[in-house]
Write an enzyme that holds these catalytic residues in place. Structure first.
Site, PDB file in Angstrom:
ATOM      1  N   TYR A   1       0.819  -1.210   0.000  1.00 35.87           N
ATOM      2  CA  TYR A   1       0.000   0.000   0.000  1.00 35.87           C
ATOM      3  C   TYR A   1       0.858   1.269   0.000  1.00 35.87           C
ATOM      4  O   TYR A   1       0.657   2.166   0.810  1.00 35.87           O
ATOM      5  CB  TYR A   1      -0.931   0.021   1.214  1.00 35.87           C
ATOM      6  CG  TYR A   1      -1.868  -1.152   1.340  1.00 35.87           C
ATOM      7  CD1 TYR A   1      -2.268  -1.891   0.227  1.00 35.87           C
ATOM      8  CD2 TYR A   1      -2.372  -1.533   2.584  1.00 35.87           C
ATOM      9  CE1 TYR A   1      -3.126  -2.969   0.351  1.00 35.87           C
ATOM     10  CE2 TYR A   1      -3.235  -2.603   2.720  1.00 35.87           C
ATOM     11  CZ  TYR A   1      -3.606  -3.322   1.608  1.00 35.87           C
ATOM     12  OH  TYR A   1      -4.455  -4.395   1.744  1.00 35.87           O
TER      13      TYR A   1
ATOM     14  N   HIS B   1       0.041 -12.002   1.397  1.00 32.78           N
ATOM     15  CA  HIS B   1      -0.806 -11.079   0.650  1.00 32.78           C
ATOM     16  C   HIS B   1      -1.206 -11.627  -0.721  1.00 32.78           C
ATOM     17  O   HIS B   1      -0.364 -11.952  -1.544  1.00 32.78           O
ATOM     18  CB  HIS B   1      -0.064  -9.756   0.478  1.00 32.78           C
ATOM     19  CG  HIS B   1      -0.955  -8.589   0.215  1.00 32.78           C
ATOM     20  ND1 HIS B   1      -0.522  -7.291   0.294  1.00 32.78           N
ATOM     21  CD2 HIS B   1      -2.265  -8.504  -0.119  1.00 32.78           C
ATOM     22  CE1 HIS B   1      -1.512  -6.464   0.018  1.00 32.78           C
ATOM     23  NE2 HIS B   1      -2.585  -7.188  -0.250  1.00 32.78           N
TER      24      HIS B   1
END
Length: 335
Positions: free
Chosen positions: A58, A124
């Site tokens: 992110y 992830h």
């Protein structure tokens, strides 16, 4: 209670709402540094939220969170909240699930977040990586948990059938990993898709998870009055349905994002945490207001909201309700 010490191994004590970090990615925000993150965290932690969710993927999210949390450490000590982050995804098309990189990434996250340990680390977006590589990465996370660097670990991703199968596999002796602690599912429990409800029991009973987290309750910008973001991978037809839903809500003097937030909270409250993505104090306060509206009604939607939801799902989304989009690579090992 606000500012109460948390047991990092007790994921059941994670607050019903979690402060998300994906909004700090340039995909969503042109200038992430302009977001008043310190004020947002302070307000959230003062109103019952005790967990954040971020990722190296992110953008500057971990660095910004680390700076803000460090500045607030006198008011909110490290042992009063959960830090959840992720490993393995580097860019849109770049992944590294090697044991060396997983170990490096975890220690880097600790440095960025100014902490000696991480409460929860997800592998992830596992659907994009080959099965043997997934297993190696999870074994390294298990090792890091055994060493105390991380307290819990799990997986995140979109295809809920594969996520569930993988979590179940890990709990078998064959995997040599052991039961995962948590799963983060995104875009699978919202106004357009509620498939997560059908998999929760398997995840808790068969996979023996401690927690199932529900993220992207606005389906990555699909469920809002503004235009859906260009990067969204859904079909053109589904995008059009969402636009119609927004117009319908406007006619009913209701904001689609508010309705979608209340729906997701009402469906998941008591089942697991909901991750909120907010980029301003106004958005945070609005999300907390929506949570209180649902909570004050016995964790149910009001009759008006219920009617709106039913109409949108049956008459606007129609056959596109529970429609999914392609995500990841084939996994023939899944049976």
């Amino acid at each position: 209670m606000v500012n109460e010490k948390v047991n990092p191994f007790d994921l059941a004590s994670v607050s019903p709402l979690v402060l998300g970090g994906a909004i700090l990615n340039q995909q969503y925000t042109d200038e992430p540094e302009s977001i008043p993150l310190e004020d947002i965290i302070k307000y959230a932690f003062s109103h019952g939220i005790n967990a954040i969710d971020t990722s190296p993927y992110y953008g500057p999210s971990e660095v910004l969170y680390g700076r803000a949390l460090s500045n607030l450490r006198n008011e909110f000590p490290r042992d009063t909240y959960f830090i959840c982050t992720k490993v393995g995804r580097i860019g849109a098309e770049e992944f590294n699930y090697s044991r060396d990189f997983v170990r490096f990434s975890v220690h880097r996250s600790c440095e960025r977040l100014h902490t000696t340990y991480l409460d929860l680390v997800y592998l992830h977006d596992v659907e994009f990586v080959k099965f043997p590589d997934i297993l190696e990465a999870l074994k390294e996370l298990r090792t890091l948990k055994n060493k105390g660097v991380i307290k819990n670990f799990g997986i995140s991703g979109y295809p809920i059938d594969f996520i569930t199968w993988l979590a179940e596999y890990c709990s078998t002796e064959e995997s040599d990993i052991g039961s995962l602690d948590a799963v983060l599912s995104y875009c699978n429990l919202n106004l357009q898709n509620n498939k997560l409800l059908n998999f929760r029991e398997r995840l808790l009973r068969n996979a023996k998870l401690k927690m199932v987290c529900n993220a992207s309750i606005l389906s990555m910008s699909l469920l809002r009055s503004q235009e859906t973001r260009q990067f969204h991978p859904c079909s053109h037809e589904l995008r059009e349905c969402a636009s119609q839903a927004a117009k319908y809500c406007q006619e009913q003097n209701v904001d689609l994002a508010d309705l979608a937030t209340r729906y997701a909270i009402s469906e998941w409250v008591g089942k697991g945490p909901v991750v909120l993505g907010v980029s301003s104090m106004e958005e945070l306060k609005l999300a907390l207001d929506n949570y209180e509206i649902v909570k004050s009604n016995g964790n149910r939607l009001s009759s008006k909201d219920g009617q709106l939801v039913e109409y949108i799902q049956k008459n606007i989304f129609k056959e596109h309700f529970n429609e999914e989009w392609s995500s990841g690579i084939p996994h023939p090992e899944m049976i």
